[in-house]
Design an enzyme around this catalytic site. Structure first.
Site: not given
Ligand code: FAD
Ligand code: SIN
Length: 553
Positions: A120, A247, A295, A356, A391, A397
């Site tokens: 990612e 996002h 992002r 997001h 982030r 998670l």
């Protein structure tokens, strides 16, 4: 109906990854009451697609994951917390697998199955464990099944936490951080409408994020920032609220309400490219990592394209992959797009950035302890400092399981210490009487729609001093109206949420106004450069917002 008193060693508020993981572990040391405002699986966790970042391949190293996290965080991460996050990642992933989580595998070099690691934005190599594109659902399933096997845990579904039980409920003036103690929470039984008292020696807030304060978001309805608002009212320190992650790629459809469907960044990790309305690649001009840049950079580049050309969306093209591959790797995305008439093996997907993730939240130390005694926090409602100003994808998670584990490591000692001196003050039963006024209720619904639109229009990807000032003036009025209605109305889960959303929106705007530079996810066109002085915006009830200088990493 009469209100009840419940007592346990641990009170966990929230049933996403952070709450469930802590409950499973803490139950070794004592009784756990776990409350959640809807069904146990209603959480952001359940929607997670891409996966969990961790160092699990021979070519990877802790240093590389740490470095990627710090780079994404734009110099505002807490290095000690990042080290803990990354170094304990593999152990926590193995534990999730031992608890029954099935991650996707592929054939290894010797024909043996190995974890299939995805990629990612902002990651220098493949390190994302995933369960196809339904990672959160699989993790949540495994955790809920594990919890169900443990006698020491009692789950209260449809129970909305209203406020924490701290000295402020006794009318005591909020004192310095560290002097306030938490003894549990007032929790509404949504079915009976009665607010009960839940006492505990250690309370863990795991109430997740705030996406619902924005008009367009990937977050489900539960994400109303309740834990952050409760902790704020109780006097806890709150920080980094201006860092809202947008996002870059939610599915664009003309509908205007409800959570937006996410097109995982893992799709770009498999080679998808972003195209503007003219079919041109634009990320090449913006960042050396192109479509896999962090992002904040991708979302801002898309925002620029949208504004420059006055269009509603850009496109994500993964048509170079075969239908067979896409259906196997991204079954959820494939079928959802198919429902919208998009064949992703042929057609580019219309996408748009939406709210997001919240990088900030309730300030905690590296053991998940807040500035209030007996109160811990984990997951998206926490501000451990691991994300800094932005982030890194799939680190959240991970943050939830790692810091719930850190809280657990403190739990046994906490119980031993507190047992000697734990005396719960005599909190009154919840005594707020109220009436339901339909007409006013309709108006309050409009107020909250206004808050969501205000946040979207004025506190979005690109901000300015003027827009923030305007947003602040308006939020003060809207929040007052909502709080006034809360005071006089009968209690319900929704009015609790609306009150919290108004508070959280105010905290985000206040933080954004206090920061006079642009860094990571906060971009203010009147102050486009990052300040050489690294500082965080910290908020506390009664003390306003202030910039606190940070050590350099
Ligand atoms: P949540 O999972 O949101 O759980 C919060 C819980 O608290 C819920 O059970 C809720 O009902 C409960 N709650 C809230 N308020 C109250 C209250 N007042 N009283 C009682 N209960 C309450 N992150 C990744 O790392 N990888 C990904 O691939 C990824 N994909 C994502 C995709 C989507 C569409 C979304 C929305 C997020 C994604 N994220 C991802 C972010 C990640 O899912 C969340 O940050 C993470 O799941 C948060 O976990 P949590 O346990 O803190 O909160
Ligand atoms: C995604 O799958 O793109 C979401 C990952 C994340 O938010 O970390």
């Amino acid at each position: 109906m009469k209100s009840k008193k419940y007592r346990s060693d641990f009170l966990v508020i929230g049933s996403g990854i952070a709450g469930l993981a802590f409950a499973i572990k803490a139950s070794r040391f004592g009784t756990v009451n776990l409350t959640t405002k809807k069904k146990d699986s209603d959480s952001n966790t359940n929607y997670a697609q891409g996966g969990i970042a961790s160092v699990l391949s021979p070519g990877d190293s802790f240093e590389k994951h740490i470095d990627d996290t710090l780079k994404a965080g734009a110099g505002l991460c807490n290095r000690a917390a990042v080290e803990i996050l990354v170094r304990s990642g593999p152990e926590r992933i193995i534990e999730l697998m031992e608890w029954g989580t099935h991650f996707s595998e592929k054939k290894g070099p010797q024909g043996n199955p190995v974890l299939d690691l995805g990629r990612e934005g902002g990651h220098s190599l493949n390190r994302i464990v995933h369960a196809r594109d339904l990672t959160g659902k699989e993790v949540e399933r495994a955790l809920i099944e594990k919890v169900a096997q443990i006698d020491n845990i009692r789950i209260f579904e449809n129970h909305t936490a209203v406020d924490l039980l701290t000295e402020h409920q006794l009318g005591t003036k909020i004192r310095k951080p560290g002097r306030v103690h938490c003894y549990g929470a007032y929790i509404l039984d949504n079915t009976t409408g009665v607010v009960n008292t839940f006492n505990a020696k250690m309370t863990l807030l795991a109430t997740g994020g705030v996406g619902q304060v924005y008009l367009h978001t990937t977050n489900p309805e539960i994400a109303t920032g309740d834990g952050i608002a409760m902790a704020y009212r109780a006097g806890a320190l709150i920080a980094d609220m201006e860092f809202i992650q947008f996002h870059p790629t939610a599915l664009y459809t003309p509908k205007t309400s409800g959570p937006c469907f996410l097109i995982s960044e893992a799709v770009r990790g498999e080679g998808a490219i972003l195209l503007n309305w003219q079919g041109e690649r634009f990320m090449e001009r913006v960042h050396p990592l192109r479509d896999l840049a962090p992002r904040d950079i991708v979302a801002r580049a898309i925002d620029t394209e949208l504004k420059k050309h006055g269009v509603t969306n850009v496109y994500l093209d993964i048509s170079k992959k075969s239908r067979g591959f896409l259906k196997k790797r991204f079954p959820n995305i494939y079928s959802r797009c198919e429902e919208e008439g998009i064949d992703i093996s042929k057609d580019p997907i219309p996408v748009v950035p939406v709210a997001h993730y919240l990088c900030g939240g309730v300030v905690s130390d590296i053991d998940a302890k807040t500035t209030i005694e007996n109160l811990y926090v984990s997951g998206e409602s926490a501000c451990t400092g691991v994300h800094g100003a932005n982030r890194l994808a799939s680190n959240s998670l991970l943050e939830g399981i790692v810091f719930s584990h850190r809280a657990f490591l403190r739990a046994e000692e906490h119980l031993q210490n507190i047992n000697k001196k734990f005396k719960i003050p005599d909190f009154p039963s919840w005594n707020k009487e109220g009436t339901f006024d339909l007409e006013e209720w309709v108006l309050v619904q409009h107020d909250i729609e206004d808050v969501k639109r205000l946040m979207w229009d004025y506190v979005g990807i690109v901000r300015s001093d003027k827009r923030l000032q305007k947003a602040y003036r308006r939020i003060l009025v809207l929040a007052d109206d909502i709080h006034d209605y809360y005071k006089k109305s009968t209690i319900s889960s929704r009015i609790v949420e609306l009150r919290n959303m108004a508070t959280v929106a105010k905290l985000i705007i206040r933080s954004a106004m206090t920061r006079k530079d642009s860094i990571g996810l906060h971009y203010n066109s009147d102050h486009p450069e990052a300040s050489p002085i690294r500082a965080s915006v910290v908020l506390q009830a009664g003390r306003g917002a202030r910039l606190v200088k940070r050590r350099r990493n």
